[in-house]
Scaffold this active site. Structure first.
Site, PDB file in Angstrom:
ATOM      1  CD1 TRP A 320     -14.189  60.587   7.752  1.00  0.00           C
ATOM      2  CD2 TRP A 320     -16.295  60.020   8.246  1.00  0.00           C
ATOM      3  NE1 TRP A 320     -14.146  59.519   8.627  1.00  0.00           N
ATOM      4  CE2 TRP A 320     -15.422  59.149   8.938  1.00  0.00           C
ATOM      5  CE3 TRP A 320     -17.666  59.857   8.416  1.00  0.00           C
ATOM      6  CZ2 TRP A 320     -15.888  58.139   9.774  1.00  0.00           C
ATOM      7  CZ3 TRP A 320     -18.126  58.850   9.253  1.00  0.00           C
ATOM      8  CH2 TRP A 320     -17.231  58.007   9.914  1.00  0.00           C
ATOM      9  CG  HIS A 321     -19.932  58.678   5.249  1.00  0.00           C
ATOM     10  ND1 HIS A 321     -20.499  59.751   5.892  1.00  0.00           N
ATOM     11  CD2 HIS A 321     -20.093  57.617   6.081  1.00  0.00           C
ATOM     12  CE1 HIS A 321     -20.993  59.364   7.045  1.00  0.00           C
ATOM     13  NE2 HIS A 321     -20.757  58.076   7.196  1.00  0.00           N
ATOM     14  N   GLY A 322     -16.924  59.425   1.734  1.00  0.00           N
ATOM     15  CA  GLY A 322     -16.371  59.126   0.419  1.00  0.00           C
ATOM     16  C   GLY A 322     -16.731  60.193  -0.596  1.00  0.00           C
TER      17      GLY A 322
END
Length: 385
Positions: A320-322
């Site tokens: 989700w962060h990357g």
């Protein structure tokens, strides 16, 4: 304009919320006016990017159509396929906004706050499936919940049923004074955290590490602890702003941090850090995975099932962060910490190796703090630069 990113934003906010404060102190309803304020505030926030404004409008229409369609469908039927399809369709804009920048130059899908707005929409679908939401939601209330501007950029992630209760409560003049006092107190705490402590750590220590550290090891070690503290004060400051403005608007948005650096173990940490996100992943990913696997009886060992749940949860949180290496490693790191602590907890319950007293509690806090800081060092990507 970035929310809470400049004093100009706070000045505009003070003008917009002045009628809210007056109405509240007179014992009048504030929510109708605050819906108008939300529209104006969103216009100001997205005024500098027509592309993001259009993306926000398209996203909102998409989510509202999905949610209201599924609520109507759920009254008549309860197909697993339709439920999973609706959840996937709800997540599609967020997934595309995260993935497309890595594979193409298309960026028109994403906008400020898409993650938090998606989580709100997806939870409405899931709670409708669970029978917690049975009635069709008024359009104005649904839009107000999804687009509530104080929490759009940094959270916390609210739950619809809690939010709706706040809208229904009649706030007296005396009660609103408490809301106002609490809101202003949180905003000032936000200034202390973000613009004084967080800024000082970043400007006077992190940016000058090359003059402070005497070796590469010291440099990275100092950075690890300084960045961990900076991340907390910066993020907790943003959250305090959002929650404080929410209180002034008559909405008690949930807390997002609860002294995370005094956590006694890694489970305790995730009950204190970015709590609204942590609890969202716990309730809508981990618990549903456990329930689904238990129902299918594919894995009968509870410990194995729990550990697989942690791997899934933290990998998703990392992605989700990357897609950068540090985020994926960060997710794996915390999954391993949770599995390790899970194993230790079971062992200690049986053998009573680690007693519970004030000394072991203090040692546990110190050990946990170092593991947390190492995780944030990984998250920062500093090692990979």
């Amino acid at each position: 304009m970035t929310p809470y990113g400049s004093f100009t934003f706070f000045f505009i906010l003070a003008i917009l919320l002045a009628p809210t404060v007056i109405l509240g102190l007179l014992g009048k309803k504030v929510h109708s006016y605050n819906m108008f304020v939300t529209v104006i505030a969103l216009g100001i926030i997205f005024a500098s990017s027509l592309q993001q404004a259009i993306a926000l409008i398209a996203f909102t229409i998409w989510q509202v159509v999905l949610i209201k369609s599924y609520i109507r469908y759920r009254k008549k039927s309860n197909s697993d396929f339709i439920f999973y399809l609706t959840v996937v369709l709800s997540l599609v804009p967020l997934i595309l906004s995260k993935l497309l920048p890595y594979f193409s130059t298309i960026t028109f899908i994403g906008f400020l706050g898409i993650s938090y707005l998606t989580f709100k929409g997806t939870q409405l679908v899931m709670e409708t499936r669970d029978g917690l939401i049975k009635q069709d939601l008024p359009l104005y209330r649904l839009l107000y919940f999804i687009l509530f501007f104080p929490t759009i950029s940094s959270g916390p992630i609210d739950r619809y049923r809690r939010f709706a209760k706040d809208l229904e409560i009649e706030i007296s003049r005396e009660e609103y004074k408490l809301y106002l006092y609490e809101g202003i107190n949180k905003i000032f705490r936000g200034f202390l955290y973000k613009y004084i402590i967080g800024y000082s750590i970043n400007y006077y220590f992190i940016s000058k590490l090359k003059f402070i550290a005497h070796s590469p090891f010291e440099h990275h070690l100092y950075y690890m602890y300084a960045y961990s503290l900076y991340l907390f004060f910066d993020f907790a400051g943003y959250s305090a702003f959002a929650i404080g403005v929410s209180y002034i608007m008559g909405i008690k948005s949930p807390e997002n941090f609860n002294k995370p650096f005094i956590s006694r173990n890694i489970k305790d940490f995730w009950n204190r850090w970015h709590m609204s996100l942590s609890f969202w992943f716990r309730d809508y990913v981990y618990m549903r995975f456990i329930f689904w696997m238990t129902k299918k009886k594919w894995i009968k060992n509870r410990n194995t099932l729990s550990n697989l749940g942690y791997i899934l949860l933290f990998l998703l949180m990392g992605f989700w962060h990357g897609l950068e290496a540090q985020y994926i490693i960060y997710g794996i790191y915390h999954a391993l910490l949770m599995i390790g602590y899970n194993t230790f907890e079971r062992f200690n319950k049986k053998h009573k190796w680690w007693p519970q007293n004030k000394w072991t509690h203090a040692i546990s806090v110190i050990i946990t703090f170092h593991f947390i800081c190492l995780g944030f060092y990984i998250f920062s990507g500093y090692y990979f630069n």
